[in-house]
Design a protein around this motif. Structure first.
Motif, PDB file in Angstrom:
ATOM      1  N   ASP A 288       0.807  -1.222   0.000  1.00 49.51           N
ATOM      2  CA  ASP A 288       0.000   0.000   0.000  1.00 49.51           C
ATOM      3  C   ASP A 288       0.837   1.268   0.000  1.00 49.51           C
ATOM      4  OD1 ASP A 288      -2.193  -1.648   0.057  1.00 49.51           O
ATOM      5  OD2 ASP A 288      -2.646  -1.314   2.187  1.00 49.51           O
ATOM      6  N   VAL A 289       2.081   1.205   0.490  1.00 52.00           N
ATOM      7  CA  VAL A 289       2.872   2.419   0.637  1.00 52.00           C
ATOM      8  C   VAL A 289       3.333   2.967  -0.715  1.00 52.00           C
ATOM      9  CG1 VAL A 289       5.255   1.520   0.807  1.00 52.00           C
ATOM     10  CG2 VAL A 289       4.545   3.461   2.233  1.00 52.00           C
ATOM     11  N   ILE A 290       3.331   2.131  -1.738  1.00 54.14           N
ATOM     12  CA  ILE A 290       3.680   2.606  -3.084  1.00 54.14           C
ATOM     13  C   ILE A 290       2.452   3.261  -3.691  1.00 54.14           C
ATOM     14  CG2 ILE A 290       4.437   1.919  -5.394  1.00 54.14           C
ATOM     15  CD1 ILE A 290       6.599   1.646  -3.271  1.00 54.14           C
ATOM     16  N   PRO A 291       2.519   4.540  -4.070  1.00 52.82           N
ATOM     17  CA  PRO A 291       1.332   5.219  -4.611  1.00 52.82           C
ATOM     18  C   PRO A 291       0.892   4.612  -5.937  1.00 52.82           C
ATOM     19  CG  PRO A 291       3.293   6.587  -4.891  1.00 52.82           C
ATOM     20  CD  PRO A 291       3.699   5.424  -4.038  1.00 52.82           C
ATOM     21  N   LEU A 292      -0.413   4.547  -6.139  1.00 49.58           N
ATOM     22  CA  LEU A 292      -0.952   3.978  -7.374  1.00 49.58           C
ATOM     23  C   LEU A 292      -0.809   4.949  -8.544  1.00 49.58           C
ATOM     24  CD1 LEU A 292      -2.446   1.525  -8.578  1.00 49.58           C
ATOM     25  CD2 LEU A 292      -4.606   2.673  -7.995  1.00 49.58           C
ATOM     26  N   ARG A 293      -0.758   6.234  -8.246  1.00 47.69           N
ATOM     27  CA  ARG A 293      -0.610   7.258  -9.276  1.00 47.69           C
ATOM     28  C   ARG A 293       0.462   8.256  -8.841  1.00 47.69           C
ATOM     29  NH1 ARG A 293      -3.131   4.022 -11.480  1.00 47.69           N
ATOM     30  NH2 ARG A 293      -5.208   4.103 -12.429  1.00 47.69           N
ATOM     31  N   GLY A 294       0.991   8.993  -9.801  1.00 46.34           N
ATOM     32  CA  GLY A 294       1.948  10.046  -9.493  1.00 46.34           C
ATOM     33  C   GLY A 294       3.360   9.529  -9.292  1.00 46.34           C
ATOM     34  N   GLU A 295       4.207  10.399  -8.790  1.00 43.04           N
ATOM     35  CA  GLU A 295       5.626  10.073  -8.636  1.00 43.04           C
ATOM     36  C   GLU A 295       5.841   9.035  -7.539  1.00 43.04           C
ATOM     37  OE1 GLU A 295       9.905  12.228  -7.554  1.00 43.04           O
ATOM     38  OE2 GLU A 295       8.025  13.323  -7.380  1.00 43.04           O
ATOM     39  N   VAL A 296       6.719   8.096  -7.815  1.00 44.69           N
ATOM     40  CA  VAL A 296       7.194   7.161  -6.786  1.00 44.69           C
ATOM     41  C   VAL A 296       8.585   7.626  -6.380  1.00 44.69           C
ATOM     42  CG1 VAL A 296       7.756   4.780  -6.204  1.00 44.69           C
ATOM     43  CG2 VAL A 296       5.877   5.265  -7.790  1.00 44.69           C
ATOM     44  N   ARG A 297       8.747   7.958  -5.119  1.00 43.93           N
ATOM     45  CA  ARG A 297      10.019   8.484  -4.633  1.00 43.93           C
ATOM     46  C   ARG A 297      10.872   7.375  -4.025  1.00 43.93           C
ATOM     47  NH1 ARG A 297       8.245  12.145  -0.137  1.00 43.93           N
ATOM     48  NH2 ARG A 297       6.965  10.280   0.202  1.00 43.93           N
ATOM     49  N   ALA A 299      12.074   7.450  -1.168  1.00 44.88           N
ATOM     50  CA  ALA A 299      11.586   7.244   0.203  1.00 44.88           C
ATOM     51  C   ALA A 299      10.425   6.260   0.225  1.00 44.88           C
ATOM     52  CB  ALA A 299      11.161   8.577   0.815  1.00 44.88           C
ATOM     53  N   ASP A 300       9.568   6.276  -0.795  1.00 44.11           N
ATOM     54  CA  ASP A 300       8.468   5.316  -0.868  1.00 44.11           C
ATOM     55  C   ASP A 300       9.017   3.897  -0.989  1.00 44.11           C
ATOM     56  OD1 ASP A 300       6.546   7.398  -0.907  1.00 44.11           O
ATOM     57  OD2 ASP A 300       6.808   7.630  -3.063  1.00 44.11           O
ATOM     58  N   TYR A 301      10.013   3.748  -1.861  1.00 38.99           N
ATOM     59  CA  TYR A 301      10.605   2.417  -2.033  1.00 38.99           C
ATOM     60  C   TYR A 301      11.287   1.947  -0.755  1.00 38.99           C
ATOM     61  CZ  TYR A 301      13.710  -1.340  -3.257  1.00 38.99           C
ATOM     62  OH  TYR A 301      14.365  -2.545  -3.251  1.00 38.99           O
ATOM     63  N   ASP A 302      12.040   2.829  -0.110  1.00 39.22           N
ATOM     64  CA  ASP A 302      12.745   2.442   1.121  1.00 39.22           C
ATOM     65  C   ASP A 302      11.760   1.980   2.194  1.00 39.22           C
ATOM     66  OD1 ASP A 302      15.189   2.998  -0.004  1.00 39.22           O
ATOM     67  OD2 ASP A 302      15.370   4.989   0.895  1.00 39.22           O
ATOM     68  N   ARG A 303      10.631   2.685   2.285  1.00 38.48           N
ATOM     69  CA  ARG A 303       9.612   2.282   3.265  1.00 38.48           C
ATOM     70  C   ARG A 303       9.009   0.936   2.879  1.00 38.48           C
ATOM     71  NH1 ARG A 303       8.066   1.788   8.296  1.00 38.48           N
ATOM     72  NH2 ARG A 303       5.831   2.131   8.663  1.00 38.48           N
ATOM     73  N   PHE A 304       8.774   0.746   1.585  1.00 38.69           N
ATOM     74  CA  PHE A 304       8.278  -0.550   1.103  1.00 38.69           C
ATOM     75  C   PHE A 304       9.232  -1.672   1.512  1.00 38.69           C
ATOM     76  CE2 PHE A 304       8.931  -3.872  -2.028  1.00 38.69           C
ATOM     77  CZ  PHE A 304       7.666  -4.441  -2.150  1.00 38.69           C
ATOM     78  N   ALA A 305      10.529  -1.479   1.234  1.00 36.16           N
ATOM     79  CA  ALA A 305      11.517  -2.512   1.526  1.00 36.16           C
ATOM     80  C   ALA A 305      11.557  -2.824   3.017  1.00 36.16           C
ATOM     81  CB  ALA A 305      12.891  -2.079   1.022  1.00 36.16           C
ATOM     82  N   GLU A 306      11.469  -1.784   3.839  1.00 36.62           N
ATOM     83  CA  GLU A 306      11.497  -1.981   5.290  1.00 36.62           C
ATOM     84  C   GLU A 306      10.311  -2.840   5.746  1.00 36.62           C
ATOM     85  OE1 GLU A 306      10.791   0.720   9.313  1.00 36.62           O
ATOM     86  OE2 GLU A 306      11.210   1.704   7.392  1.00 36.62           O
ATOM     87  N   LEU A 307       9.111  -2.516   5.259  1.00 40.01           N
ATOM     88  CA  LEU A 307       7.918  -3.262   5.649  1.00 40.01           C
ATOM     89  C   LEU A 307       7.919  -4.673   5.059  1.00 40.01           C
ATOM     90  CD1 LEU A 307       5.363  -0.359   5.171  1.00 40.01           C
ATOM     91  CD2 LEU A 307       5.947  -1.447   7.356  1.00 40.01           C
ATOM     92  N   PHE A 308       8.421  -4.790   3.835  1.00 39.65           N
ATOM     93  CA  PHE A 308       8.467  -6.097   3.185  1.00 39.65           C
ATOM     94  C   PHE A 308       9.345  -7.063   3.987  1.00 39.65           C
ATOM     95  CE2 PHE A 308      10.196  -9.136   0.123  1.00 39.65           C
ATOM     96  CZ  PHE A 308       9.030  -9.598  -0.483  1.00 39.65           C
ATOM     97  N   VAL A 309      10.498  -6.603   4.416  1.00 40.29           N
ATOM     98  CA  VAL A 309      11.391  -7.438   5.225  1.00 40.29           C
ATOM     99  C   VAL A 309      10.733  -7.773   6.564  1.00 40.29           C
ATOM    100  CG1 VAL A 309      13.592  -7.485   6.454  1.00 40.29           C
ATOM    101  CG2 VAL A 309      13.484  -6.617   4.107  1.00 40.29           C
TER     102      VAL A 309
END
Length: 405
Positions: A288-297, A299-309
């Motif tokens: 969910d932390v990756i936005p469905l529209r607009g810019e992906v930053r 910081a969004d990816y880093d948060r994704f990776a943290e939660l994924f792990v």
């Protein structure tokens, strides 16, 4: 006319002395701040003749702009028609005597001591052409500006607050480069044009038909368009997005009658399959932390990776690039590419990274940044039938890299 070279805090010392000794002040300066010299400048308002500061990039201190409200000799330049208002000219006059400081130093704390600056102090009379031309320049600069009103000052302060929240480039532009895939940023893939990319994708139509691949990605986008969280999707849809759905689930609904193993089958990742089936909170939050529209930053990816792990905290095996990038490519096929065993070798060759160095920590630099640096990627969406492909252009690199052998 005499000349003296100034550097460091010698510029501020000279300004303070000249402010005390001369009857008129004529300045054209890009940026200013509320320094000790500013207080000295404002303490003698009757001497201000043409003092103009620029507001470009919200670099001038809003406290200084507040102090300029209503001062008849002071103006600010909001915009400049061809570039940036960027002078650093300080002139002082008493009758026929004129002195000036010209150089790189802005009227800021950095310019008056902290930075590495170079300026020249000129002393002479109004009959010296250089000094006369500099006085004329300050008058021309003032004509570019406007008087400072309360509304202008208030609006400018808001703009400074907004600018302060935006990320700034590092002081050393090479600070972040050690982790960046420099070879990848210069790889042949990045120089491919949009038309070359389209031709290459369609040449690679088999074994995954392009229209069917796009239809699969578009199906996921339709599911997500309602704004539902990953945890709110049915278990069959979660499994399909994750690439772990089996034949028994696929037969349960017409919408699942596609080959969900395309873009990376993850059915061999048992712990990942369990996290999906159990609707793990951290995995859903990561998706969910990756936005469905607009810019992906980043910081969004880093948060994704943290939660994924975090989703694998109690598992024997953790999730890796393959399972993580599968989710990312389904959520944002215009940004992410799933890297799995069938395409890893060619992807590493085309993006110039060693296969063994790719993990969640390096994926953004070695894959996403290379895609973003590509000529074919940085292309407006075409209005023809290839607009569908453009919407999924990162994930569809799989067509170029796929090699099951």
């Amino acid at each position: 006319m005499e000349a003296e070279f100034l550097t460091g805090d010698a510029v501020e010392s000279a300004l303070l002395k000249l402010l005390k000794t001369h009857q008129e002040t004529h300045w054209a300066v890009a940026w200013g701040a509320m320094t000790a010299a500013a207080k000295a400048l404002l303490s003698r308002p009757s001497r201000l003749r043409a003092v103009t500061f620029g507001l470009a990039f919200s670099q001038t201190d809003p406290d200084l702009v507040d102090k300029l409200i209503g001062l008849p000799g002071c103006r600010v330049v909001k915009r400049f028609p061809k570039g940036t208002y960027h002078p650093k000219v300080y002139i002082f006059r008493s009758g026929e005597v004129v002195e000036a400081i010209v150089g790189s130093a802005n009227f800021t704390r950095g310019g008056l001591g902290q930075n590495h600056e170079a300026s020249v102090r000129l002393s002479g009379t109004i009959n010296d052409k250089v000094l006369a031309d500099l006085l004329k320049f300050t008058a021309q600069s003032a004509a570019l500006g406007v008087p400072v009103t309360r509304k202008l000052a208030d609006d400018y302060r808001v703009s400074c607050q907004i600018a302060a929240r935006k990320p700034k480039a590092p002081r050393d532009p090479l600070d972040d480069l050690p982790s960046v895939n420099l070879a990848g940023l210069n790889a042949p893939l990045t120089r491919m044009t949009w038309h070359q990319y389209v031709r290459a994708v369609h040449r690679a139509d088999a074994p995954h038909p392009i229209d069917e691949c796009l239809a699969l990605l578009e199906t996921v986008q339709t599911w997500l368009s309602t704004g539902a969280s990953f945890r709110d999707l049915s278990i069959q849809r979660r499994k399909a997005i994750a690439g772990v759905i089996g034949q028994e689930d696929r037969s349960s609904a017409p919408e699942l009658q596609q080959d969900w193993g395309w873009f990376g089958s993850m059915r061999g990742a048992g712990d990942f399959m369990n996290r999906v089936a159990q609707n793990d909170d951290a995995l859903a939050m990561a998706f969910d932390v990756i936005p469905l529209r607009g810019e992906v930053r980043r910081a969004d990816y880093d948060r994704f990776a943290e939660l994924f792990v975090r989703a694998f905290a109690n598992s024997d095996r953790t999730g890796g690039v393959a399972t993580a990038s599968r989710l990312l490519a389904m959520k944002r096929p215009d940004v992410f590419l799933c890297i799995s065993n069938p395409n890893r070798t060619r992807a590493s060759q085309q993006m110039a990274f060693a296969k063994t160095t790719l993990d969640l920590e390096t994926y953004w630099d070695r894959v996403v940044e290379v895609i973003r640096a590509s000529d074919w990627y940085d292309q407006p969406k075409p209005e023809n039938r290839h607009g569908r492909l453009w919407e999924c252009r990162a994930a569809m690199l799989d067509a170029l890299f796929y090699s099951p052998d």
